[in-house]
Design a protein around this motif. Sequence first.
Motif, PDB file in Angstrom:
ATOM      1  N   VAL A 188      38.096  40.493  47.384  1.00  0.00           N
ATOM      2  CA  VAL A 188      38.313  41.915  46.622  1.00  0.00           C
ATOM      3  C   VAL A 188      39.586  42.241  46.221  1.00  0.00           C
ATOM      4  CG1 VAL A 188      38.356  44.389  46.405  1.00  0.00           C
ATOM      5  CG2 VAL A 188      36.160  42.877  47.017  1.00  0.00           C
ATOM      6  N   ILE A 209      45.358  39.777  41.242  1.00  0.00           N
ATOM      7  CA  ILE A 209      45.197  39.011  39.985  1.00  0.00           C
ATOM      8  C   ILE A 209      45.232  39.694  38.870  1.00  0.00           C
ATOM      9  CG2 ILE A 209      43.721  37.102  38.702  1.00  0.00           C
ATOM     10  CD1 ILE A 209      43.142  35.961  41.575  1.00  0.00           C
ATOM     11  N   ILE A 216      48.250  39.008  36.048  1.00  0.00           N
ATOM     12  CA  ILE A 216      47.943  38.375  34.772  1.00  0.00           C
ATOM     13  C   ILE A 216      48.290  39.279  33.388  1.00  0.00           C
ATOM     14  CG2 ILE A 216      46.229  37.065  33.575  1.00  0.00           C
ATOM     15  CD1 ILE A 216      46.158  35.523  35.768  1.00  0.00           C
ATOM     16  N   ALA A 274      38.018  36.015  38.507  1.00  0.00           N
ATOM     17  CA  ALA A 274      39.135  36.981  38.425  1.00  0.00           C
ATOM     18  C   ALA A 274      40.038  36.807  37.169  1.00  0.00           C
ATOM     19  CB  ALA A 274      39.884  37.188  39.783  1.00  0.00           C
ATOM     20  N   VAL A 275      40.794  35.427  37.352  1.00  0.00           N
ATOM     21  CA  VAL A 275      41.602  35.149  36.408  1.00  0.00           C
ATOM     22  C   VAL A 275      41.417  35.156  34.827  1.00  0.00           C
ATOM     23  CG1 VAL A 275      43.079  33.049  35.285  1.00  0.00           C
ATOM     24  CG2 VAL A 275      43.013  33.577  37.935  1.00  0.00           C
ATOM     25  N   ALA A 302      40.821  39.159  34.003  1.00  0.00           N
ATOM     26  CA  ALA A 302      42.250  39.645  33.834  1.00  0.00           C
ATOM     27  C   ALA A 302      42.694  39.245  32.861  1.00  0.00           C
ATOM     28  CB  ALA A 302      42.817  39.114  35.261  1.00  0.00           C
ATOM     29  N   TYR A 303      42.724  37.934  32.389  1.00  0.00           N
ATOM     30  CA  TYR A 303      43.270  37.404  31.090  1.00  0.00           C
ATOM     31  C   TYR A 303      42.914  38.355  30.034  1.00  0.00           C
ATOM     32  CZ  TYR A 303      44.965  34.435  27.382  1.00  0.00           C
ATOM     33  OH  TYR A 303      45.540  33.981  26.444  1.00  0.00           O
ATOM     34  N   PHE A 304      41.614  38.848  30.052  1.00  0.00           N
ATOM     35  CA  PHE A 304      40.905  39.412  28.768  1.00  0.00           C
ATOM     36  C   PHE A 304      41.212  41.104  28.835  1.00  0.00           C
ATOM     37  CE2 PHE A 304      38.612  35.704  28.377  1.00  0.00           C
ATOM     38  CZ  PHE A 304      38.966  35.442  26.915  1.00  0.00           C
ATOM     39  N   GLY A 305      42.138  41.496  30.201  1.00  0.00           N
ATOM     40  CA  GLY A 305      42.548  42.646  30.339  1.00  0.00           C
ATOM     41  C   GLY A 305      41.747  43.655  30.806  1.00  0.00           C
ATOM     42  N   LEU A 338      41.207  46.837  36.883  1.00  0.00           N
ATOM     43  CA  LEU A 338      41.444  46.295  38.171  1.00  0.00           C
ATOM     44  C   LEU A 338      40.151  46.210  39.085  1.00  0.00           C
ATOM     45  CD1 LEU A 338      44.859  48.086  39.351  1.00  0.00           C
ATOM     46  CD2 LEU A 338      44.589  45.848  38.438  1.00  0.00           C
ATOM     47  N   ILE A 339      39.471  47.448  38.903  1.00  0.00           N
ATOM     48  CA  ILE A 339      38.279  47.523  39.878  1.00  0.00           C
ATOM     49  C   ILE A 339      37.324  46.710  39.230  1.00  0.00           C
ATOM     50  CG2 ILE A 339      37.472  49.449  38.067  1.00  0.00           C
ATOM     51  CD1 ILE A 339      36.882  49.045  42.162  1.00  0.00           C
ATOM     52  N   VAL A 389      37.804  43.604  37.714  1.00  0.00           N
ATOM     53  CA  VAL A 389      38.258  42.021  37.955  1.00  0.00           C
ATOM     54  C   VAL A 389      37.969  42.097  39.563  1.00  0.00           C
ATOM     55  CG1 VAL A 389      40.381  40.584  38.052  1.00  0.00           C
ATOM     56  CG2 VAL A 389      39.854  42.294  35.993  1.00  0.00           C
ATOM     57  N   ALA A 390      38.421  43.055  40.215  1.00  0.00           N
ATOM     58  CA  ALA A 390      38.358  42.682  41.741  1.00  0.00           C
ATOM     59  C   ALA A 390      36.668  42.876  42.271  1.00  0.00           C
ATOM     60  CB  ALA A 390      38.983  44.147  42.293  1.00  0.00           C
TER      61      ALA A 390
END
Lengths: 239, 105
Positions: free
Chosen positions: A164, A170, A174, B73-74, B77-80, B83-84, B86-87
Amino acid sequence: MKSKHFLKGLIHGIPIFLGYLSVSFGFGIMAVRSGLSAFEAVGMSLFNLTSAGQAAGVGIIAAGGSITEMILAQLTINIRYSLMSLSLSRKLDKSFTTPHRLAAAYGMTDEIFALASGQPGTVTPWYMYGMILISTIGWCLGTFLGAAAGSILPAEVSDALGIVLYGMFIAIVIPPSKKERGILAAVLIAAAMSTAIYFLLPFISGGFSVMICGVSVAAVCALLFPRSESTDGEDGGAA
Amino acid sequence: MNINVWLYIAVMAAVTYIIRMVPFTVFRRKIKSRFVNDMLYYIPYAVLSAMTIPAVFFSTGDLITAAVGTVAAVVLAYFGLPLIVVALSASAAAYLTGLLIPLTS
């Protein structure tokens, strides 16, 4: 204003709360296995608020290490916080007086630093307090749950929760990497260097490796990708 | 209660607090050097990246589930995404992969 910033900090801290809950859960299990009581484990979490430092600390206590060894281990593993404190101190609001700085310094963790430095503009004391409070609750609660009832989660779930916090890191690096070549370079070079140290120089501890990578890569990127005057200063951070 | 353990905890806490507090409290002036400012600007990204790679791949106790979680995650995150999202998606991806692995072997 204070309560608005405090609330914002609390909300921004929710991912940290969840991440800490899972990571400190593992720490709680480990601490009790190493011979600490649940009370001591939670006390260590409350007064230290640092994952790698606490893991090393428990190991030193269990092995009967000296106080000197404890001091040196904490210095090496946690010295990265001084870089973060130095970096974040540039982003502090004018309302951040010395007493506020003394108080908020307690909560300088990797994650709180990451979120705070990703904020546009300056950060206020009450924003920091909100984030620190919810994070600390998560850290101590997770430690307690892990120490008191290490088996309440199935192994598959607690294993999966181990990722997590990294997922959060990340998500922080990014998006700005897409916008700025300098940040992209910092992220890629640091990842490569950290991996090289991990496999080629395994005697360098994780905390120390992060410090070496952070300073040297940032210096290289500052030379290769100087930032223009117009964007310098207050904006720092683009997450 | 073991006094000795609390002594260790107190020492740890003191060392860690001093490390955090001194640079946070002492440096009040704006730094003039552009190089130092740029360096401080890049530090968070370098530090976060170094903390994540390679440690993320060992974070779930299984290289494959961790790798799938990392890729998830990558991409998100790339698509913005927030945080929560993605995590927790990284964690969910790792968990689901862990469920699938026994089926394929």
